[in-house]
Design a protein around this motif. Structure first.
Motif, mmCIF file in Angstrom:
data_model
loop_
_atom_site.group_PDB
_atom_site.id
_atom_site.type_symbol
_atom_site.label_atom_id
_atom_site.label_comp_id
_atom_site.label_asym_id
_atom_site.label_seq_id
_atom_site.Cartn_x
_atom_site.Cartn_y
_atom_site.Cartn_z
ATOM 1 N N ASP A 1 -32.417 -7.504 -48.839
ATOM 2 C CA ASP A 1 -32.467 -7.382 -47.384
ATOM 3 C C ASP A 1 -32.540 -8.790 -46.819
ATOM 4 O O ASP A 1 -33.325 -9.610 -47.300
ATOM 5 C CB ASP A 1 -33.694 -6.590 -46.930
ATOM 6 C CG ASP A 1 -33.622 -5.118 -47.314
ATOM 7 O OD1 ASP A 1 -32.507 -4.596 -47.496
ATOM 8 O OD2 ASP A 1 -34.682 -4.488 -47.426
ATOM 9 N N ARG B 1 -29.380 -4.453 -46.161
ATOM 10 C CA ARG B 1 -29.681 -4.489 -44.726
ATOM 11 C C ARG B 1 -29.682 -5.925 -44.246
ATOM 12 O O ARG B 1 -30.135 -6.826 -44.941
ATOM 13 C CB ARG B 1 -31.057 -3.905 -44.435
ATOM 14 C CG ARG B 1 -31.137 -2.431 -44.609
ATOM 15 C CD ARG B 1 -32.461 -1.885 -44.148
ATOM 16 N NE ARG B 1 -33.562 -2.662 -44.684
ATOM 17 C CZ ARG B 1 -34.803 -2.600 -44.237
ATOM 18 N NH1 ARG B 1 -35.117 -1.815 -43.234
ATOM 19 N NH2 ARG B 1 -35.753 -3.310 -44.785
ATOM 20 N N ASP C 1 -28.548 -1.021 -30.886
ATOM 21 C CA ASP C 1 -27.489 -0.582 -31.787
ATOM 22 C C ASP C 1 -26.436 -1.694 -31.863
ATOM 23 O O ASP C 1 -25.876 -2.096 -30.833
ATOM 24 C CB ASP C 1 -26.861 0.707 -31.250
ATOM 25 C CG ASP C 1 -25.846 1.300 -32.194
ATOM 26 O OD1 ASP C 1 -25.215 0.559 -32.979
ATOM 27 O OD2 ASP C 1 -25.670 2.529 -32.148
ATOM 28 N N LYS D 1 -19.430 -6.737 -41.220
ATOM 29 C CA LYS D 1 -19.415 -5.278 -41.381
ATOM 30 C C LYS D 1 -19.093 -4.824 -42.799
ATOM 31 O O LYS D 1 -19.720 -3.916 -43.313
ATOM 32 C CB LYS D 1 -18.384 -4.655 -40.438
ATOM 33 C CG LYS D 1 -18.888 -4.384 -39.070
ATOM 34 C CD LYS D 1 -17.900 -3.489 -38.349
ATOM 35 C CE LYS D 1 -17.225 -4.266 -37.266
ATOM 36 N NZ LYS D 1 -16.331 -3.462 -36.454
ATOM 37 N N GLY E 1 -24.685 -3.326 -45.747
ATOM 38 C CA GLY E 1 -24.865 -1.886 -45.662
ATOM 39 C C GLY E 1 -25.268 -1.427 -44.275
ATOM 40 O O GLY E 1 -24.672 -0.531 -43.701
ATOM 41 N N GLU E 2 -26.283 -2.076 -43.704
ATOM 42 C CA GLU E 2 -26.828 -1.678 -42.403
ATOM 43 C C GLU E 2 -27.210 -2.934 -41.632
ATOM 44 O O GLU E 2 -27.734 -3.883 -42.198
ATOM 45 C CB GLU E 2 -28.070 -0.814 -42.622
ATOM 46 C CG GLU E 2 -28.812 -0.447 -41.359
ATOM 47 C CD GLU E 2 -30.140 0.265 -41.621
ATOM 48 O OE1 GLU E 2 -30.700 0.787 -40.650
ATOM 49 O OE2 GLU E 2 -30.622 0.282 -42.770
ATOM 50 N N ILE F 1 -29.492 -4.199 -38.371
ATOM 51 C CA ILE F 1 -30.544 -3.879 -37.401
ATOM 52 C C ILE F 1 -30.658 -5.083 -36.486
ATOM 53 O O ILE F 1 -30.848 -6.206 -36.955
ATOM 54 C CB ILE F 1 -31.895 -3.636 -38.105
ATOM 55 C CG1 ILE F 1 -31.786 -2.494 -39.102
ATOM 56 C CG2 ILE F 1 -32.993 -3.367 -37.078
ATOM 57 C CD1 ILE F 1 -32.968 -2.403 -40.048
#
Length: 151
Positions: free
Chosen positions: A3, A57, A77, A102, A106-107, A109
């Motif tokens: 992360d 992340r 978002d 992108k 993975g994600e 925030i």
């Protein structure tokens, strides 16, 4: 997979230094298992370093004018960043950074901290300093950032 925490801002511009202050706090006393990158005022320069990590992340923390009370913290978002008029002091919009990453992340925030005073050589205000401390504490819990209210 790791992360990554990307802290964005300019420490010489008052409350815009929220991101760099968070990076400094994490480097002194790490919270959780985050790989911390101080992106300063040109976070696009860290795209390669972030890609190399291939993080599960990516959390981006930045002082962001959202029209709220100083020190307010919101989860935004990443898909909405380009459509929103978010006041930042950076040379490139953060939506560019998110678009570039992108495929490799993975994600994403995005955490915005509402500044009060952004100007050269101003000190950070107590409200923003307290908000940075709140974000710092939440990093200890892997899902702590997801608990902030959405904008």
């Amino acid at each position: 997979m790791s992360d990554v925490l990307l802290c964005v801002g300019n420490s010489m511009m008052g409350d815009d230094g929220a991101g760099p202050l968070l990076a400094e706090m994490c480097q002194r006393a790490p919270q959780g298992a985050w790989i911390v990158i101080d992106g300063g005022s040109a976070p696009e320069n860290d795209i390669v370093a972030i890609r190399e990590q291939r993080p599960a992340r990516l959390a981006i923390v930045d002082a962001t004018d959202m029209g709220l009370e100083p020190g307010a913290i919101r989860r935004i978002d990443p898909a909405d960043i380009a459509d929103m008029f978010l006041m930042t002091t950076h040379s490139m919009p953060l939506s560019y950074l998110v678009d570039q990453l992108k495929e490799d992340v993975g994600e994403v925030i995005f955490i915005g901290i509402q500044p009060d005073i952004v100007g050269f050589y101003y000190p950070m205000t107590p409200a923003v300093n307290a908000a940075v401390e709140t974000v710092y504490q939440r990093l200890a819990d892997r899902d702590g950032l997801a608990q902030f209210d959405a904008l």
